[in-house]
Design a protein around this motif. Structure first.
Motif, PDB file in Angstrom:
ATOM      1  N   LEU A 293       0.826  -1.204   0.000  1.00 37.79           N
ATOM      2  CA  LEU A 293       0.000   0.000   0.000  1.00 37.79           C
ATOM      3  C   LEU A 293       0.860   1.255   0.000  1.00 37.79           C
ATOM      4  N   GLN A 294       1.957   1.225   0.804  1.00 38.14           N
ATOM      5  CA  GLN A 294       2.853   2.378   0.829  1.00 38.14           C
ATOM      6  C   GLN A 294       3.519   2.575  -0.530  1.00 38.14           C
ATOM      7  N   GLN A 295       3.921   1.466  -1.143  1.00 35.60           N
ATOM      8  CA  GLN A 295       4.515   1.569  -2.475  1.00 35.60           C
ATOM      9  C   GLN A 295       3.508   2.108  -3.485  1.00 35.60           C
ATOM     10  N   ASP A 296       2.282   1.646  -3.364  1.00 40.99           N
ATOM     11  CA  ASP A 296       1.254   2.154  -4.273  1.00 40.99           C
ATOM     12  C   ASP A 296       1.009   3.645  -4.046  1.00 40.99           C
ATOM     13  N   GLU A 297       1.003   4.058  -2.763  1.00 40.32           N
ATOM     14  CA  GLU A 297       0.801   5.481  -2.483  1.00 40.32           C
ATOM     15  C   GLU A 297       1.962   6.314  -3.022  1.00 40.32           C
ATOM     16  N   ASP A 298       3.208   5.817  -2.821  1.00 41.52           N
ATOM     17  CA  ASP A 298       4.363   6.544  -3.366  1.00 41.52           C
ATOM     18  C   ASP A 298       4.299   6.615  -4.884  1.00 41.52           C
ATOM     19  N   TYR A 299       3.912   5.511  -5.476  1.00 43.64           N
ATOM     20  CA  TYR A 299       3.803   5.505  -6.933  1.00 43.64           C
ATOM     21  C   TYR A 299       2.724   6.473  -7.402  1.00 43.64           C
ATOM     22  N   GLN A 300       1.594   6.458  -6.700  1.00 46.28           N
ATOM     23  CA  GLN A 300       0.523   7.375  -7.071  1.00 46.28           C
ATOM     24  C   GLN A 300       0.944   8.826  -6.876  1.00 46.28           C
ATOM     25  N   SER A 302       4.082   9.998  -6.978  1.00 45.44           N
ATOM     26  CA  SER A 302       5.006  10.315  -8.062  1.00 45.44           C
ATOM     27  C   SER A 302       4.270  10.489  -9.380  1.00 45.44           C
ATOM     28  N   LEU A 303       3.279   9.637  -9.590  1.00 47.37           N
ATOM     29  CA  LEU A 303       2.500   9.749 -10.821  1.00 47.37           C
ATOM     30  C   LEU A 303       1.735  11.064 -10.865  1.00 47.37           C
ATOM     31  N   ARG A 304       1.161  11.457  -9.706  1.00 48.07           N
ATOM     32  CA  ARG A 304       0.451  12.742  -9.673  1.00 48.07           C
ATOM     33  C   ARG A 304       1.401  13.909  -9.920  1.00 48.07           C
ATOM     34  N   ALA A 305       2.644  13.834  -9.337  1.00 48.54           N
ATOM     35  CA  ALA A 305       3.618  14.906  -9.570  1.00 48.54           C
ATOM     36  C   ALA A 305       3.997  14.982 -11.047  1.00 48.54           C
ATOM     37  N   ASP A 306       4.243  13.814 -11.653  1.00 50.71           N
ATOM     38  CA  ASP A 306       4.567  13.808 -13.086  1.00 50.71           C
ATOM     39  C   ASP A 306       3.400  14.331 -13.913  1.00 50.71           C
ATOM     40  N   GLN A 307       2.201  13.931 -13.531  1.00 55.39           N
ATOM     41  CA  GLN A 307       1.037  14.425 -14.259  1.00 55.39           C
ATOM     42  C   GLN A 307       0.867  15.929 -14.096  1.00 55.39           C
ATOM     43  N   GLU A 308       1.187  16.445 -12.878  1.00 57.40           N
ATOM     44  CA  GLU A 308       1.087  17.889 -12.660  1.00 57.40           C
ATOM     45  C   GLU A 308       2.114  18.636 -13.502  1.00 57.40           C
ATOM     46  N   LYS A 309       3.349  18.096 -13.540  1.00 67.09           N
ATOM     47  CA  LYS A 309       4.366  18.728 -14.387  1.00 67.09           C
ATOM     48  C   LYS A 309       3.955  18.697 -15.850  1.00 67.09           C
ATOM     49  N   GLU A 310       3.472  17.568 -16.274  1.00 69.91           N
ATOM     50  CA  GLU A 310       3.042  17.459 -17.663  1.00 69.91           C
ATOM     51  C   GLU A 310       1.876  18.399 -17.943  1.00 69.91           C
ATOM     52  N   ARG A 311       0.982  18.537 -16.939  1.00 70.54           N
ATOM     53  CA  ARG A 311      -0.148  19.452 -17.127  1.00 70.54           C
ATOM     54  C   ARG A 311       0.328  20.897 -17.263  1.00 70.54           C
ATOM     55  N   LYS A 312       1.308  21.271 -16.418  1.00 69.45           N
ATOM     56  CA  LYS A 312       1.832  22.636 -16.512  1.00 69.45           C
ATOM     57  C   LYS A 312       2.530  22.865 -17.849  1.00 69.45           C
ATOM     58  N   ARG A 313       3.340  21.878 -18.266  1.00 63.00           N
ATOM     59  CA  ARG A 313       3.996  22.025 -19.568  1.00 63.00           C
ATOM     60  C   ARG A 313       2.959  22.118 -20.686  1.00 63.00           C
ATOM     61  N   GLN A 314       1.915  21.340 -20.559  1.00 67.35           N
ATOM     62  CA  GLN A 314       0.864  21.392 -21.562  1.00 67.35           C
ATOM     63  C   GLN A 314       0.169  22.748 -21.554  1.00 67.35           C
ATOM     64  N   GLN A 315      -0.062  23.286 -20.346  1.00 64.57           N
ATOM     65  CA  GLN A 315      -0.667  24.613 -20.262  1.00 64.57           C
ATOM     66  C   GLN A 315       0.238  25.677 -20.884  1.00 64.57           C
ATOM     67  N   GLU A 316       1.552  25.567 -20.609  1.00 65.76           N
ATOM     68  CA  GLU A 316       2.483  26.534 -21.199  1.00 65.76           C
ATOM     69  C   GLU A 316       2.483  26.434 -22.718  1.00 65.76           C
ATOM     70  N   ARG A 317       2.508  25.197 -23.217  1.00 64.42           N
ATOM     71  CA  ARG A 317       2.463  25.040 -24.672  1.00 64.42           C
ATOM     72  C   ARG A 317       1.161  25.588 -25.237  1.00 64.42           C
ATOM     73  N   GLU A 318       0.065  25.298 -24.552  1.00 62.99           N
ATOM     74  CA  GLU A 318      -1.218  25.809 -25.033  1.00 62.99           C
ATOM     75  C   GLU A 318      -1.263  27.331 -24.971  1.00 62.99           C
ATOM     76  N   GLU A 319      -0.635  27.918 -23.908  1.00 66.50           N
ATOM     77  CA  GLU A 319      -0.613  29.377 -23.805  1.00 66.50           C
ATOM     78  C   GLU A 319       0.199  29.988 -24.943  1.00 66.50           C
ATOM     79  N   VAL A 320       1.363  29.380 -25.225  1.00 65.34           N
ATOM     80  CA  VAL A 320       2.186  29.883 -26.335  1.00 65.34           C
ATOM     81  C   VAL A 320       1.434  29.747 -27.652  1.00 65.34           C
TER      82      VAL A 320
END
Length: 428
Positions: A293-300, A302-320
């Motif tokens: 469960l702890q590994q799953d939470e850490d993975y989730q 990390s996955l949320r952080a990666d998704q947030e970074k990707e979302r921000k990059r996507q927003q920046e690209r969309e803004e440009v």
């Protein structure tokens, strides 16, 4: 004697043969002759030829064989080559077999249809099932027990037998089952003296799940059939072993509090290892599950952080992309406006009487009065003038008058994009 045998007629000979075939039993011969017997007569002991010889003559012996054969056939007997008569198939049996074979298809059809109808009927209207209430049986037993023997007893588990098994299995405890028989002579003493002992109560409550029920109820009877008790009072100790609840001890018959406590302690001591192993396995499973469960939470995470970074990059690209699109759209709009203005402009070259050349652009949607006021405001413009086209010569109605207060637009007058107009002085 020879004369007497010659005087025997065929009918007399037939009756003598029939009488001799029944072992000279007159009653049996009469019953067979009158068709009062169902079974065939016994096998004859002598041949017809011997009977004729006994009748007192040998002169008719040669021709008597054919007559006895015909006689035997008429009465259900066959004369063989050896001279003995054998019973033939009775005519009544042949009719019975014929009737049986004739009615066999009808009886088979009727039996099949009856079985099919009964099967369908039992599907639609099944046998009524007996409704049971295991929890109600247990609660009623606890109430009756406390009303008869008081409330000083080990704490009964208030649930069905299956619920008690599940609870003991989940809590990794021993399950002590008590089957109560109110009609047994040792039950009152056992309940008042043994089960009410404080030391026994404390030991059972701290180490076991205590469940009880009366064998006169449906739930108690079902448990008694499963545990197969032989005497009362009956106690069974159940524990989780090899992944299943197993009976590890049976305590049958009356016993003192100290004796019962000692027996329970011995059983618990001998089988405690199974619970220790089960607790260790459960702890290991829980630890593994917690780690997973702890590994799953850490993975989730990390996955949320990666998704947030990707979302921000996507927003920046969309803004440009949005800004680039807006700039491009703005340039296109400006170019479109320029094109529209260019299409709407009309270049005019006016010549006034003094020879001055005037140039100006007008929008097609503007009124011709703009042209009039533009010329009128010029210093070289005459006071009264008229504007005409070069070819074909045509007067441009640009001056507002009473009859024409609102002159038409350049587009309505259909002036070419580049036009040469002449201003004529009306006072000259």
């Amino acid at each position: 004697m020879a004369d007497d045998s010659q005087q025997l007629t065929q009918e007399h000979t037939e009756k003598i043969v029939q009488f001799q075939n029944h072992s000279w039993d007159l009653e049996a011969a009469v019953q067979d002759h009158l068709a009062l017997r169902e079974s065939p007569p016994p096998t004859p002991r002598a041949s017809p030829q011997e009977l004729v010889d006994r009748g007192g003559g040998e002169g008719d012996g040669g021709g008597g064989g054919g007559d006895y054969e015909e006689l035997g056939n008429s009465h259900g007997y066959v004369n063989t080559n050896r001279g003995t008569l054998l019973p033939a198939w009775p005519q009544s049996n042949l009719l019975s077999w014929g009737y049986y074979l004739f009615t066999l298809p009808f009886r088979l059809t009727f039996s099949s249809l009856s079985s099919l109808f009964l099967f369908v009927y039992r599907i639609v209207y099944p046998y009524p099932r007996r409704l049971t209430d295991p929890l109600g049986d247990v609660l009623r037993f606890i109430g009756e027990y406390e009303s008869d023997y008081g409330q000083q007893h080990p704490s009964f588990f208030q649930g069905s037998y299956s619920q008690a098994l599940s609870h003991a299995k989940s809590e990794l405890k021993f399950l002590l089952v008590y089957l109560h028989c109110a009609d047994h002579q040792d039950t009152p003493i056992f309940c008042r003296s043994t089960l009410s002992d404080p030391n026994l109560m404390e030991y059972v409550n701290s180490n076991m799940v205590f469940w009880g029920c009366s064998v006169t109820t449906a739930e108690g009877y079902r448990v008694s059939q499963a545990l197969r008790e032989n005497a009362y009072p009956f106690l069974a100790l159940i524990v989780l072993r090899d992944g299943r609840m197993t009976v590890v001890g049976r305590l049958e018959g009356p016993s003192s509090p100290d004796q019962l406590t000692t027996q329970l302690q011995a059983l618990v001591r001998d089988n405690e290892a199974h619970l220790v192993v089960a607790r260790a396995e459960r702890q290991e499973r829980e630890l593994t599950a917690a780690l997973r469960l702890q590994q799953d939470e850490d993975y989730q995470e990390s996955l949320r952080a990666d998704q947030e970074k990707e979302r921000k990059r996507q927003q920046e690209r969309e803004e440009v992309e949005r800004k680039e699109l807006e700039e491009k759209q703005k340039e296109e709009d400006q170019q479109r406006q320029k094109d529209d203005i260019r299409r709407l402009k009309v270049e005019m070259v006016d010549r006034v009487p003094q020879g001055t050349r005037l140039e100006r652009r007008f929008l097609k949607i503007e009124s011709l009065s703009s042209l009039y006021y533009y010329i009128f405001c010029h210093p070289d413009s005459p006071d009264r003038f008229q504007v005409t086209t070069n070819f074909p010569r045509q007067v441009v109605p640009c001056e507002p008058t009473g009859s024409n207060p609102q002159p038409p637009t350049f587009e309505e007058f259909r002036l070419p994009p580049r036009s040469m107009l002449f201003v004529s002085d009306l006072d000259a």
